[in-house]
Write a protein that holds these residues in place. Structure first.
Motif, PDB file in Angstrom:
ATOM      1  N   ILE A 108      54.523 -21.916 -17.023  1.00 13.91           N
ATOM      2  CA  ILE A 108      53.123 -22.072 -17.418  1.00 13.91           C
ATOM      3  C   ILE A 108      52.443 -20.758 -17.782  1.00 13.91           C
ATOM      4  CG2 ILE A 108      52.861 -24.166 -16.039  1.00 13.91           C
ATOM      5  CD1 ILE A 108      51.196 -22.390 -14.061  1.00 13.91           C
ATOM      6  N   LEU A 227      51.874 -30.058 -11.060  1.00 16.83           N
ATOM      7  CA  LEU A 227      51.191 -30.050 -12.358  1.00 16.83           C
ATOM      8  C   LEU A 227      50.606 -31.425 -12.664  1.00 16.83           C
ATOM      9  CD1 LEU A 227      50.495 -28.793 -15.125  1.00 16.83           C
ATOM     10  CD2 LEU A 227      52.800 -29.399 -15.876  1.00 16.83           C
ATOM     11  N   GLU A 231      46.483 -30.465 -11.723  1.00 19.41           N
ATOM     12  CA  GLU A 231      46.380 -29.557 -12.873  1.00 19.41           C
ATOM     13  C   GLU A 231      45.188 -28.615 -12.757  1.00 19.41           C
ATOM     14  OE1 GLU A 231      45.394 -29.967 -17.608  1.00 19.41           O
ATOM     15  OE2 GLU A 231      46.847 -31.369 -16.753  1.00 19.41           O
ATOM     16  N   LYS A 232      44.068 -29.103 -12.213  1.00 19.22           N
ATOM     17  CA  LYS A 232      42.870 -28.257 -12.159  1.00 19.22           C
ATOM     18  C   LYS A 232      43.076 -27.030 -11.271  1.00 19.22           C
ATOM     19  CE  LYS A 232      40.330 -30.711  -8.504  1.00 19.22           C
ATOM     20  NZ  LYS A 232      39.036 -31.375  -8.182  1.00 19.22           N
ATOM     21  N   LEU A 234      45.924 -25.333 -11.062  1.00 17.32           N
ATOM     22  CA  LEU A 234      46.670 -24.384 -11.885  1.00 17.32           C
ATOM     23  C   LEU A 234      45.765 -23.742 -12.923  1.00 17.32           C
ATOM     24  CD1 LEU A 234      49.941 -26.466 -12.291  1.00 17.32           C
ATOM     25  CD2 LEU A 234      49.653 -24.383 -10.938  1.00 17.32           C
ATOM     26  N   VAL A 235      44.824 -24.504 -13.460  1.00 16.51           N
ATOM     27  CA  VAL A 235      43.850 -23.944 -14.408  1.00 16.51           C
ATOM     28  C   VAL A 235      43.007 -22.884 -13.705  1.00 16.51           C
ATOM     29  CG1 VAL A 235      41.808 -24.444 -15.821  1.00 16.51           C
ATOM     30  CG2 VAL A 235      43.773 -25.999 -15.876  1.00 16.51           C
ATOM     31  N   GLU A 238      45.054 -19.697 -13.227  1.00 18.26           N
ATOM     32  CA  GLU A 238      45.215 -18.877 -14.426  1.00 18.26           C
ATOM     33  C   GLU A 238      43.901 -18.251 -14.875  1.00 18.26           C
ATOM     34  OE1 GLU A 238      47.738 -19.884 -17.557  1.00 18.26           O
ATOM     35  OE2 GLU A 238      49.431 -20.287 -16.235  1.00 18.26           O
ATOM     36  N   ILE A 324      47.974 -25.256 -19.651  1.00 18.11           N
ATOM     37  CA  ILE A 324      47.198 -24.731 -18.527  1.00 18.11           C
ATOM     38  C   ILE A 324      46.443 -23.472 -18.951  1.00 18.11           C
ATOM     39  CG2 ILE A 324      47.317 -23.824 -16.176  1.00 18.11           C
ATOM     40  CD1 ILE A 324      47.957 -26.807 -16.431  1.00 18.11           C
ATOM     41  N   GLN A 327      43.562 -24.292 -21.390  1.00 18.03           N
ATOM     42  CA  GLN A 327      42.388 -24.856 -20.731  1.00 18.03           C
ATOM     43  C   GLN A 327      41.635 -23.790 -19.949  1.00 18.03           C
ATOM     44  OE1 GLN A 327      41.067 -27.806 -21.133  1.00 18.03           O
ATOM     45  NE2 GLN A 327      39.417 -27.438 -19.660  1.00 18.03           N
TER      46      GLN A 327
END
Length: 341
Positions: A108, A227, A231-232, A234-235, A238, A324, A327
């Motif tokens: 990712i 994931l 997912e949020k 991981l966002v 990052e 990811i 976003q």
């Protein structure tokens, strides 16, 4: 008066109950590092950790972060398989080994396109040229990110692998092995080994500064399971690392030590050699996985497949997920955050 006290106590109990409920609802994001407890998190993730960006961004998303430290990427893969971590920083060889074996991870983010590998030699070893490695005790942690350099270096210089006494040794054990005389040479992370050379543990013999195409990559991996479900988180992770990257670009002098995992703590002169300020090296630290990173990853995969390390040929594009990062960048820009292109 008594009635007012009762009302106040009821209000307080509601607030306490609400806070406890919010805390109970907070999820956990488990991040692993392949750099070991001593070096901990390095690169931009280390900066994001020190500045509190990780806790801040993940906290806003409803997550608490937990850190786990492993001696190498092999242990990271084992942790992914066991379900003990949700994401990790890792070197390219173990990352692609996990992909080759379909352990359920996805790429990712790219921490660095050119992480240098070094070769050190024991003082008095008699090693003057690559062919002198034959017959010597050579340390490398098999399956880690030094292996790509190792294979290319030996092939290019015509060194017979069968004539090396290869010792599979974790990086942290290379300096004491030199001191005891049990190894004659070692392949490993340049920040770590060059620091050892500066301490007089051994002599510098080679770094991939001479052959950037043989350097390794630093990757961010996530569990496919995580994931899909979170997912949020991981966002948010990052977003924190993007912010840290901007800090590094703006204030490189301040962050050299953290970026290198503390390897240049006592030898700041190594900063220039490891991270050239004049060639835009830090600007390669773009989280988005680009064509350069994919091409280099495919070359690594193909080499290890050719050598029989991997059983199945694969297209590394199937390992990549840039959604990811995209976003995270989108959300930061919406907040007015300026990202260096």
């Amino acid at each position: 008066m008594k009635k007012n006290k009762i009302i106040a106590l009821l209000a307080l109990s509601v607030l306490v109950a609400g806070a406890a409920h919010a805390k109970a609802k907070q999820k956990v994001f488990r991040l692993g590092s392949a750099s070991g407890q001593v070096r901990a998190f390095d690169s931009t993730v280390g900066i994001a950790q020190k500045l509190g960006f990780l806790e801040e961004e993940l906290g806003k998303a409803g997550y608490k972060i937990e850190y786990s430290y492993f001696e190498n990427g092999i242990a990271i893969n084992e942790a992914f398989i066991a379900g003990d971590i949700d994401a990790a920083t890792i070197g390219d060889v173990p990352a692609f080994t996990g992909y080759a074996n379909q352990i359920g991870t996805v790429w990712i983010g790219s921490l660095s396109s050119f992480s240098d590998i070094a070769i050190l030699t024991r003082k008095g070893s008699g090693i003057k040229n690559p062919r002198d490695l034959e017959g010597k005790n050579v340390a490398i942690n098999i399956g880690t990110n030094a292996q790509f350099t190792f294979e290319n270096y030996l092939t290019f210089h015509g060194v017979d692998r069968d004539k090396l006494n290869i010792i599979n040794l974790t990086l942290i054990n290379h300096p004491p092995a030199f001191a005891s005389g049990s190894i004659d040479a070692a392949f490993g992370s340049a920040p770590f080994l060059l620091n050892a050379a500066a301490e007089g543990v051994a002599d510098e013999f080679y770094t991939t500064k001479q052959n950037p195409e043989w350097s390794c990559q630093g990757l961010i991996l996530a569990s496919k399971r995580f994931l899909k479900a979170d997912e949020k988180a991981l966002v948010a992770f990052e977003k924190a690392v993007i912010r840290a990257r901007e800090e590094l670009i703006k204030n490189p002098e301040r962050w050299y030590k953290t970026f290198s995992g503390g390897a240049i703590a006592n030898h700041p002169e190594l900063g220039d050699r490891l991270y050239n300020r004049d060639n835009g090296r830090f600007r390669d630290l773009i989280l988005r996985i680009g064509e350069q990173e994919i091409k280099k990853g495919q070359e690594l995969y193909n080499l290890l497949f050719k050598l029989g390390r991997y059983k199945t040929a694969r297209d590394v594009n199937g390992f990549v997920n840039n959604s990811i990062y995209e976003q995270a960048e989108k959300e930061l820009k919406a907040q007015g955050f300026i990202i260096t292109e």
